[in-house]
Design an enzyme around this catalytic site. Sequence first.
Site, PDB file in Angstrom:
ATOM      1  N   HIS A 122      14.512  31.788  29.417  1.00  0.00           N
ATOM      2  CA  HIS A 122      13.534  30.705  29.266  1.00  0.00           C
ATOM      3  C   HIS A 122      12.377  30.922  30.247  1.00  0.00           C
ATOM      4  O   HIS A 122      11.207  30.799  29.864  1.00  0.00           O
ATOM      5  CB  HIS A 122      14.185  29.348  29.538  1.00  0.00           C
ATOM      6  CG  HIS A 122      14.895  28.755  28.376  1.00  0.00           C
ATOM      7  ND1 HIS A 122      16.084  29.256  27.903  1.00  0.00           N
ATOM      8  CD2 HIS A 122      14.596  27.683  27.574  1.00  0.00           C
ATOM      9  CE1 HIS A 122      16.497  28.528  26.869  1.00  0.00           C
ATOM     10  NE2 HIS A 122      15.609  27.573  26.655  1.00  0.00           N
ATOM     11  N   HIS A 160      20.912  27.280  34.866  1.00  0.00           N
ATOM     12  CA  HIS A 160      20.623  28.449  35.689  1.00  0.00           C
ATOM     13  C   HIS A 160      20.586  28.087  37.164  1.00  0.00           C
ATOM     14  O   HIS A 160      20.298  26.947  37.534  1.00  0.00           O
ATOM     15  CB  HIS A 160      19.265  29.061  35.307  1.00  0.00           C
ATOM     16  CG  HIS A 160      19.285  29.794  34.007  1.00  0.00           C
ATOM     17  ND1 HIS A 160      19.837  31.042  33.866  1.00  0.00           N
ATOM     18  CD2 HIS A 160      18.812  29.449  32.786  1.00  0.00           C
ATOM     19  CE1 HIS A 160      19.700  31.442  32.602  1.00  0.00           C
ATOM     20  NE2 HIS A 160      19.091  30.495  31.934  1.00  0.00           N
TER      21      HIS A 160
END
Length: 395
Positions: free
Chosen positions: A164, A211
């Site tokens: 991302h 993350h």
Amino acid sequence: MARLLLTLRSSQPVARFQRCCGLFPAAEEGGSGGDRAEGARERGVCNGAGALRRPRAAGRGPPSGVRSGPQGCVQKYVVKNYFYYYLFKFSAALGEEIFYITFLPFTYWNIDHSVSRRMIIIWSIVMYIGQVSKDILKWPRPLSPPVVKLEMRTDAEYGMPSTHAMAATAISFSFLIATMNQYKYPFELGLVAAFVFSTLVCLSRLYTGMHTVLDVIGGALISAVLLILLYPAWDVIDHLLLTSPFCPLVCIVVPLVLCYNYPKLDYYSPTRGDTTTILGAGAGATVGFWLNNQYAAPAYTSKNFQLGFPLITSKIVVVMLARFFIGIFVVLLTRQLMKSVVLGILGYRYKFPIGDLEARRRLEVEVPYKFITYSSVGFSATVIVPLLHKLLGLM
């Protein structure tokens, strides 16, 4: 330095960031008098801490934080700040398929062919490198607890680097670089917009618990380095893609070889399928670019925009929206049609029902199914849709 890297790789900074933004596990709030009914939501989340403590046979098994079976623990969480909740949920969507399948075609249909070509090529290269890096490095995602995880699908992948973050950095800054010499607008404004866009997407990966800080920083830095390395060759690559007679063959064969030789894991991960989707869409779009340059006049040219953006009138807005909605309808129709046709053919060839998800995860099924489907989507967006716009007088 080693201690700093270990800290950035741990789950605690992610958990602290979530708490600062008003996202708490319901268990934490229960003993402190918090109103669990206010903003409490329920979502399936896997507890990766147990996976770390439990040794695996022969080193096999999914990364910690991954649910390997249909069952999984259920984590309740409390939202104290809905502004951050919806801001980061929206920002996370800017790194998903829904954004790619709308923004990239919109740029091609309504802004500039060359800008769209550069973004799609950079996006394909960056995402392939990021996806493969995940399955080579095999770094786990943050543990839950202490982290609250708001997504499940991507939790079945490894964490480093954040794709991302890579995609957001690549798309926003490649758009800035590709337009800054063609359009008259304050460079500082474009730089701030690119920085804000990529930062929001990066922070959303922390907020959703997907993350670690190091994953996000690593993804953004890798993308920045790739942009710097590829920028001097942009014009050469673009020229070859438009003029080389070998372009269609290379753009189909090379991605297919990369997909079939994707790093193998001991369990199923959606990374190979996602990578095939991205490379397939890029391949189909690139063949469309070449075909348009060889046999058709450009549907939308940038020559009228070289001196700056045109004055936005209600007529221009209506035409742009008409192009977009007609184009998206055709793209989604193409995706659904090709998905059904290709799955039907593969199901007949390999003797499995279309609804068999396990069969669809096999290499010989997943790669051709996704590559053909999304290369058709890319081709449709760059060839079929512009022709339809021309027939409807929307050029």
